[in-house]
Enzyme design. Structure first.
Site, mmCIF file in Angstrom:
data_model
loop_
_atom_site.group_PDB
_atom_site.id
_atom_site.type_symbol
_atom_site.label_atom_id
_atom_site.label_comp_id
_atom_site.label_asym_id
_atom_site.label_seq_id
_atom_site.Cartn_x
_atom_site.Cartn_y
_atom_site.Cartn_z
ATOM 1 N N ASP A 161 0.846 -1.190 0.000
ATOM 2 C CA ASP A 161 0.000 0.000 0.000
ATOM 3 C C ASP A 161 0.885 1.244 0.000
ATOM 4 O OD1 ASP A 161 -2.207 -1.613 0.120
ATOM 5 O OD2 ASP A 161 -2.532 -1.354 2.274
ATOM 6 N N ARG A 162 0.363 2.317 -0.545
ATOM 7 C CA ARG A 162 1.127 3.561 -0.652
ATOM 8 C C ARG A 162 1.686 4.006 0.707
ATOM 9 N NH1 ARG A 162 -1.057 9.313 -3.234
ATOM 10 N NH2 ARG A 162 0.842 10.496 -2.849
#
Length: 335
Positions: A161-162
């Site tokens: 995930d970012r």
């Protein structure tokens, strides 16, 4: 740690359209999606134009119309219509400017943990997406392709995930990518994360086995979310409590999560379901408690990846230490 603002690339003058190109796919290109192959081959051509010529049928594979997601096979002949590709000297100048304004801002925050002929493993910072899209100009993969132009092949083995930091695997050879994907499918890899969760997680003598079925859904604005749902896909996280920290107004728990399956947002949703959301989680967290603890980021960090090196057969464990943001927050509970 947040990614720095990315400036828009300078406009590049292009040469006149060339003739139709016929490209024969080799072993290293095999397995790539058609759109990804063309985006790398036609550097300097707008992404929207690449997708337009595919959907219009101007791009053909073995003389047939195909979808952008078509996987290429060794020996395939790809027909590409005339496109305006930036002159090499002009592209070199733009790449240099992009490297200075974009990639340099990330490279010193993305240290290499391991590299050999087939693999490149980096320590991804929180706030940097693994790939561009949805308003993000550059991600890890685009940044590395700019800073490492000598690599003819470079693809993500998996995603983070970012806002999650930590160990990220990339393949420098198609054979390595295929081999690692097989290991992931067959459950032969070990992926572990450190996290800080709200409240005191009472584990007991045994490791907690979180097995909640997960289902994806979309918000009204089109943003992707995941929830626990009886009709969802099976998922499994093993959770081990490391230590609990308390102060007058808050309690947090440091724990290690080991992925047994790899569903989207799996650890984050499992902790939310448990009632102990991860600190700083703007999708599944507790906003009021985040303000109380002064959470600065999503406190989820991929600290270990275990796998077999697809080139040498060696058993490997690549580790990344606990980020400074974790230790700094923990210290506020120890004063």
């Amino acid at each position: 740690m947040k990614a720095e603002p990315i400036s828009k690339p300078s406009k590049v003058k292009t040469s006149a359209p060339a003739a139709v190109h016929l490209q024969t796919i080799g072993s290293e290109e095999a397995g790539q999606r058609l759109d990804n192959y063309l985006l790398r081959w036609a550097k300097g051509v707008p992404k929207s134009h690449v997708y337009r010529i595919i959907r219009s049928g101007e791009v053909r594979v073995n003389k047939k119309r195909v979808e952008p997601t078509t996987r290429l096979v060794a020996g395939d002949v790809v027909r590409v219509p005339p496109v305006r590709i930036a002159e090499p000297a002009q592209m070199a100048a733009v790449n240099t400017a992009q490297t200075k304004s974009r990639a340099h801002g990330y490279s010193d925050k993305m240290p290499i943990l391991f590299e050999d002929e087939a693999l490149l493993i980096v320590n991804k910072p929180a706030g940097l997406a693994v790939h561009g899209g949805s308003g993000i100009a550059l991600g890890v993969i685009e940044t590395l392709r700019i800073t490492r132009p000598e690599l003819k092949f470079l693809e993500l083995v998996h995603r983070l995930d970012r806002d999650t930091s930590g160990v990220l695997l990339l393949a420098k050879k198609r054979s390595a990518l295929v081999g690692l994907h097989r290991q992931i499918r067959e459950g032969q890899t070990d992926k572990r994360y450190y996290l800080l969760a709200h409240g005191e997680i009472v584990q007991g003598a045994q490791t907690m086995q979180l097995k909640y079925p997960l289902q994806k859904y979309l918000l009204l604005n089109g943003e992707r979310r995941v929830r626990v749902d009886p009709d969802g896909l099976p998922s499994h996280t093993a959770l081990r409590v490391t230590q609990t920290f308390k102060r007058e107004n808050a309690t947090i728990t440091l724990a290690e999560a080991q992925l047994k399956t790899g569903r989207t947002h799996q650890i984050r949703v499992h902790l939310q379901k448990l009632g102990h959301a991860i600190l700083g989680d703007d999708k599944y967290g507790f906003e009021d408690l985040d303000k109380l603890t002064k959470s600065k980021r999503l406190y989820l960090h991929a600290h270990l990846a275990g796998f077999t090196n697809p080139r040498t057969g060696e058993k490997m464990r690549i580790e990344s230490p606990l980020p400074l943001e974790f230790t700094a927050l923990i210290k506020t509970f120890e004063q």
